[in-house]
Every structure is written in C-alpha cells, then in structure tokens.
Write a protein that holds these residues in place. Structure first.
Motif, PDB file in Angstrom:
ATOM      1  N   ALA A 122     -34.287  54.549  -8.058  1.00 26.62           N
ATOM      2  CA  ALA A 122     -34.743  55.932  -8.244  1.00 26.62           C
ATOM      3  C   ALA A 122     -34.226  56.843  -7.135  1.00 26.62           C
ATOM      4  CB  ALA A 122     -36.266  55.985  -8.300  1.00 26.62           C
ATOM      5  N   GLU A 123     -34.031  56.282  -5.951  1.00 23.45           N
ATOM      6  CA  GLU A 123     -33.510  57.040  -4.814  1.00 23.45           C
ATOM      7  C   GLU A 123     -32.326  56.280  -4.226  1.00 23.45           C
ATOM      8  OE1 GLU A 123     -36.653  57.638  -2.026  1.00 23.45           O
ATOM      9  OE2 GLU A 123     -37.799  58.908  -3.390  1.00 23.45           O
ATOM     10  N   LYS A 124     -31.480  57.000  -3.503  1.00 21.53           N
ATOM     11  CA  LYS A 124     -30.301  56.372  -2.910  1.00 21.53           C
ATOM     12  C   LYS A 124     -30.733  55.304  -1.903  1.00 21.53           C
ATOM     13  CE  LYS A 124     -25.965  57.340  -0.663  1.00 21.53           C
ATOM     14  NZ  LYS A 124     -25.038  58.304  -0.151  1.00 21.53           N
ATOM     15  N   MET A 125     -30.075  54.158  -1.978  1.00 24.34           N
ATOM     16  CA  MET A 125     -30.371  53.067  -1.052  1.00 24.34           C
ATOM     17  C   MET A 125     -29.792  53.381   0.324  1.00 24.34           C
ATOM     18  SD  MET A 125     -29.459  49.765  -3.435  1.00 24.34           S
ATOM     19  CE  MET A 125     -30.130  48.548  -2.326  1.00 24.34           C
ATOM     20  N   THR A 126     -30.487  52.940   1.361  1.00 20.71           N
ATOM     21  CA  THR A 126     -29.949  53.069   2.713  1.00 20.71           C
ATOM     22  C   THR A 126     -28.909  51.967   2.913  1.00 20.71           C
ATOM     23  OG1 THR A 126     -31.567  51.577   3.719  1.00 20.71           O
ATOM     24  CG2 THR A 126     -32.168  53.931   3.567  1.00 20.71           C
ATOM     25  N   ALA A 127     -28.109  52.114   3.941  1.00 16.53           N
ATOM     26  CA  ALA A 127     -27.093  51.101   4.246  1.00 16.53           C
ATOM     27  C   ALA A 127     -27.757  49.758   4.545  1.00 16.53           C
ATOM     28  CB  ALA A 127     -26.235  51.554   5.420  1.00 16.53           C
ATOM     29  N   ALA A 128     -28.880  49.793   5.233  1.00 20.92           N
ATOM     30  CA  ALA A 128     -29.592  48.549   5.566  1.00 20.92           C
ATOM     31  C   ALA A 128     -30.123  47.869   4.297  1.00 20.92           C
ATOM     32  CB  ALA A 128     -30.736  48.833   6.539  1.00 20.92           C
ATOM     33  N   GLN A 129     -30.681  48.659   3.376  1.00 21.78           N
ATOM     34  CA  GLN A 129     -31.184  48.091   2.117  1.00 21.78           C
ATOM     35  C   GLN A 129     -30.043  47.480   1.312  1.00 21.78           C
ATOM     36  OE1 GLN A 129     -32.913  51.746   0.651  1.00 21.78           O
ATOM     37  NE2 GLN A 129     -35.009  50.984   0.948  1.00 21.78           N
ATOM     38  N   ARG A 130     -28.948  48.185   1.264  1.00 14.21           N
ATOM     39  CA  ARG A 130     -27.784  47.699   0.514  1.00 14.21           C
ATOM     40  C   ARG A 130     -27.272  46.383   1.096  1.00 14.21           C
ATOM     41  NH1 ARG A 130     -23.315  50.454  -2.401  1.00 14.21           N
ATOM     42  NH2 ARG A 130     -21.585  49.005  -2.304  1.00 14.21           N
ATOM     43  N   LYS A 131     -27.147  46.335   2.427  1.00 13.19           N
ATOM     44  CA  LYS A 131     -26.643  45.134   3.096  1.00 13.19           C
ATOM     45  C   LYS A 131     -27.581  43.951   2.842  1.00 13.19           C
ATOM     46  CE  LYS A 131     -24.789  43.551   7.447  1.00 13.19           C
ATOM     47  NZ  LYS A 131     -24.117  43.935   8.646  1.00 13.19           N
ATOM     48  N   LYS A 132     -28.883  44.200   2.917  1.00 12.94           N
ATOM     49  CA  LYS A 132     -29.860  43.127   2.695  1.00 12.94           C
ATOM     50  C   LYS A 132     -29.781  42.625   1.250  1.00 12.94           C
ATOM     51  CE  LYS A 132     -34.703  41.942   3.266  1.00 12.94           C
ATOM     52  NZ  LYS A 132     -36.023  42.399   3.701  1.00 12.94           N
ATOM     53  N   LEU A 133     -29.671  43.551   0.297  1.00  7.07           N
ATOM     54  CA  LEU A 133     -29.576  43.165  -1.108  1.00  7.07           C
ATOM     55  C   LEU A 133     -28.297  42.368  -1.366  1.00  7.07           C
ATOM     56  CD1 LEU A 133     -30.733  43.207  -3.951  1.00  7.07           C
ATOM     57  CD2 LEU A 133     -29.684  45.462  -4.281  1.00  7.07           C
ATOM     58  N   GLU A 134     -27.180  42.789  -0.786  1.00  3.74           N
ATOM     59  CA  GLU A 134     -25.926  42.049  -0.942  1.00  3.74           C
ATOM     60  C   GLU A 134     -26.064  40.625  -0.406  1.00  3.74           C
ATOM     61  OE1 GLU A 134     -23.107  44.646   1.018  1.00  3.74           O
ATOM     62  OE2 GLU A 134     -22.339  45.357  -0.902  1.00  3.74           O
ATOM     63  N   ALA A 135     -26.727  40.477   0.725  1.00  5.74           N
ATOM     64  CA  ALA A 135     -26.910  39.142   1.321  1.00  5.74           C
ATOM     65  C   ALA A 135     -27.774  38.264   0.420  1.00  5.74           C
ATOM     66  CB  ALA A 135     -27.531  39.265   2.705  1.00  5.74           C
ATOM     67  N   VAL A 136     -28.851  38.828  -0.114  1.00  4.11           N
ATOM     68  CA  VAL A 136     -29.740  38.075  -1.000  1.00  4.11           C
ATOM     69  C   VAL A 136     -28.994  37.666  -2.272  1.00  4.11           C
ATOM     70  CG1 VAL A 136     -31.792  38.272  -2.471  1.00  4.11           C
ATOM     71  CG2 VAL A 136     -31.875  39.074  -0.107  1.00  4.11           C
ATOM     72  N   LEU A 137     -28.235  38.592  -2.830  1.00  2.49           N
ATOM     73  CA  LEU A 137     -27.474  38.297  -4.048  1.00  2.49           C
ATOM     74  C   LEU A 137     -26.399  37.246  -3.796  1.00  2.49           C
ATOM     75  CD1 LEU A 137     -27.050  41.862  -5.595  1.00  2.49           C
ATOM     76  CD2 LEU A 137     -28.407  39.964  -6.501  1.00  2.49           C
ATOM     77  N   ALA A 138     -25.698  37.354  -2.683  1.00  2.00           N
ATOM     78  CA  ALA A 138     -24.647  36.377  -2.358  1.00  2.00           C
ATOM     79  C   ALA A 138     -25.247  34.979  -2.277  1.00  2.00           C
ATOM     80  CB  ALA A 138     -23.969  36.751  -1.046  1.00  2.00           C
ATOM     81  N   LYS A 139     -26.416  34.864  -1.672  1.00  4.97           N
ATOM     82  CA  LYS A 139     -27.076  33.568  -1.569  1.00  4.97           C
ATOM     83  C   LYS A 139     -27.501  33.070  -2.952  1.00  4.97           C
ATOM     84  CE  LYS A 139     -30.631  31.169   1.045  1.00  4.97           C
ATOM     85  NZ  LYS A 139     -31.687  31.278   2.031  1.00  4.97           N
ATOM     86  N   ILE A 156     -38.429  56.016 -11.617  1.00  5.44           N
ATOM     87  CA  ILE A 156     -39.622  56.351 -10.837  1.00  5.44           C
ATOM     88  C   ILE A 156     -39.618  55.608  -9.492  1.00  5.44           C
ATOM     89  CG2 ILE A 156     -42.142  56.475 -10.737  1.00  5.44           C
ATOM     90  CD1 ILE A 156     -42.053  56.508 -13.860  1.00  5.44           C
ATOM     91  N   GLY A 157     -39.375  54.316  -9.513  1.00  4.86           N
ATOM     92  CA  GLY A 157     -39.333  53.485  -8.311  1.00  4.86           C
ATOM     93  C   GLY A 157     -38.847  52.104  -8.701  1.00  4.86           C
ATOM     94  N   GLY A 158     -38.723  51.220  -7.733  1.00  2.00           N
ATOM     95  CA  GLY A 158     -38.267  49.868  -8.027  1.00  2.00           C
ATOM     96  C   GLY A 158     -36.761  49.818  -8.202  1.00  2.00           C
ATOM     97  N   ILE A 159     -36.301  48.803  -8.938  1.00  2.00           N
ATOM     98  CA  ILE A 159     -34.858  48.573  -9.062  1.00  2.00           C
ATOM     99  C   ILE A 159     -34.527  47.900 -10.387  1.00  2.00           C
ATOM    100  CG2 ILE A 159     -34.992  46.318  -7.936  1.00  2.00           C
ATOM    101  CD1 ILE A 159     -32.287  46.948  -6.604  1.00  2.00           C
ATOM    102  N   GLN A 160     -33.361  48.244 -10.922  1.00  2.00           N
ATOM    103  CA  GLN A 160     -32.744  47.509 -12.022  1.00  2.00           C
ATOM    104  C   GLN A 160     -31.479  46.901 -11.442  1.00  2.00           C
ATOM    105  OE1 GLN A 160     -31.954  50.314 -15.172  1.00  2.00           O
ATOM    106  NE2 GLN A 160     -33.879  49.854 -16.192  1.00  2.00           N
ATOM    107  N   LEU A 161     -31.315  45.617 -11.650  1.00  2.00           N
ATOM    108  CA  LEU A 161     -30.192  44.911 -11.069  1.00  2.00           C
ATOM    109  C   LEU A 161     -29.449  44.161 -12.161  1.00  2.00           C
ATOM    110  CD1 LEU A 161     -28.835  44.117  -8.380  1.00  2.00           C
ATOM    111  CD2 LEU A 161     -30.413  42.200  -8.276  1.00  2.00           C
ATOM    112  N   ARG A 162     -28.138  44.381 -12.238  1.00  2.00           N
ATOM    113  CA  ARG A 162     -27.316  43.672 -13.218  1.00  2.00           C
ATOM    114  C   ARG A 162     -26.247  42.884 -12.478  1.00  2.00           C
ATOM    115  NH1 ARG A 162     -26.578  43.792 -18.469  1.00  2.00           N
ATOM    116  NH2 ARG A 162     -27.649  45.757 -18.806  1.00  2.00           N
ATOM    117  N   SER A 171     -38.221  47.952 -12.316  1.00  2.00           N
ATOM    118  CA  SER A 171     -38.471  49.373 -12.105  1.00  2.00           C
ATOM    119  C   SER A 171     -39.902  49.715 -12.500  1.00  2.00           C
ATOM    120  CB  SER A 171     -37.488  50.223 -12.913  1.00  2.00           C
ATOM    121  OG  SER A 171     -37.714  50.068 -14.291  1.00  2.00           O
ATOM    122  N   VAL A 172     -40.431  50.755 -11.897  1.00  2.00           N
ATOM    123  CA  VAL A 172     -41.778  51.217 -12.210  1.00  2.00           C
ATOM    124  C   VAL A 172     -41.826  51.698 -13.664  1.00  2.00           C
ATOM    125  CG1 VAL A 172     -43.530  52.964 -11.662  1.00  2.00           C
ATOM    126  CG2 VAL A 172     -42.314  51.787  -9.817  1.00  2.00           C
ATOM    127  N   ALA A 173     -40.786  52.392 -14.103  1.00  2.00           N
ATOM    128  CA  ALA A 173     -40.754  52.892 -15.485  1.00  2.00           C
ATOM    129  C   ALA A 173     -40.861  51.741 -16.479  1.00  2.00           C
ATOM    130  CB  ALA A 173     -39.470  53.687 -15.728  1.00  2.00           C
TER     131      ALA A 173
END
Length: 186
Positions: A122-139, A156-162, A171-173
């Motif tokens: 719903a909102e732009k991810m910070t660089a730290a959030q992006r880096k953490k998500l990439e690490a979790v996904l890579a694992k 609204i909030g949350g995340i959709q990940l493909r 996501s909240v929606a």
C-alpha cells in the motif's frame, strides 16, 4: 481467433528474444543487451510517442525501423540492440518488441539462476524493508531473488507477493474481503 492471435504474438516475441539471447551470449554481451532492453521498456513507458510508434500500423515498417535506430543511437544503446529493434520493425513486429524484451529479461534471469518476485504494498517500501524481504525470499526459494516493488493504495496495508506463479496475498483488503464473504455465509 483472438486467443490464437495472442498466443502467436507471444510465441513470435519469444522466438525473437531467444534468438537475441543466443546472439548476445555468443558475443559476450548478455549484460549489455539486458540493460539496453530494460532501457527500451522504460523509454516506451515514459513516451507516448514511442509507444505509438511501436503499436500503430499507420507507420510504414521502414519508417519504424529508421526511427527506432535513431532512438537507439540517441539513447546510446548497443549496436546489437539497435539492429534487433530495426529487424523487428522491418519484419512488421514492432508491436512485439516490448514483449520480446520482457522475455529476454526472463531468459537472462534464468541464465543467472535468479528468481523474480513482485511485492505489491500500500505504501512504498523502505530500502531496509526491501533488503530484508529479498533475504527472506532468497532463503525460501534457495536462490538469489530480484525483487520488483509496486505501490497499490487499494491494498490498504499488508503485502501481495508473487514469486513465479505463486501468489501470497497478506493484504488488509484481501483479509477484509475474506471476512465479508465469511459473514455473508454465516
């Protein structure tokens, strides 16, 4: 008939992209070509004129080829990409250039052993959030991950990940929709 035409166009774009991939690989220019094709996609997204040139049948194919070579030269794209654009235009396939570029990008990622993921928030991810998500996904997927992010305020909030063909919708929606359906059934 339209479905047949759409699958034909997709297959044609794939053939062109595969041929370009092999040529770029043989010449040792995979990274350059991949970067240049991303630039072509970005330029088309930012320019209605370029999009019109690619899509409109009103322009003669020779004129499209000349215009695309001029655009490639002005943008500083490699000779191999300039020739690719001209070849597709000359063969009346300018409307499939962006599809071919996208498929080339898929081939290049596969070649490097990289998985692609798209995170919609719903909102732009910070660089730290992006880096953490990439690490979790890579694992989770067992390989490097290239993460593309999109903003969709309707979530609204949350995340959709493909990742590939797998969609994780937290996501909240989506949660609200599921609650609404559950309440109607009660």
């Amino acid at each position: 008939m339209a479905a047949s035409s759409a699958s034909h166009a997709n297959e044609t774009a794939r053939r062109y992209a595969s041929a370009l991939f092999e040529l770029a690989q043989d010449k040792g220019e995979l990274e350059t070509v991949a970067t240049d094709l991303k630039s072509v996609i970005a330029m088309a997204a930012d320019s209605k004129d370029l999009s019109l040139l690619l899509e409109s049948p009103a322009f003669a194919r020779e004129d499209k080829a000349k215009a695309l070579v001029a655009v490639a030269a002005k943008a500083g794209l490699s000779k191999i990409v300039s020739n690719f654009l001209a070849t597709m235009a000359t063969n009346s396939r300018a409307d499939e250039i962006l599809s071919a570029a996208s498929y080339f990008d898929e081939l290049y990622a596969r070649h490097r052993g990289v998985k692609r993921a798209i995170a919609r928030t719903a909102e732009k991810m910070t660089a730290a959030q992006r880096k953490k998500l990439e690490a979790v996904l890579a694992k989770a997927v067992g390989s490097d991950v290239e993460l593309e992010t999109e903003v969709d305020s309707g979530l609204i909030g949350g995340i959709q990940l493909r990742v590939g063909s797998t969609l994780i919708d937290a996501s909240v929606a989506s949660k609200l929709d599921r609650m609404n359906i559950a309440m109607k059934g009660a």
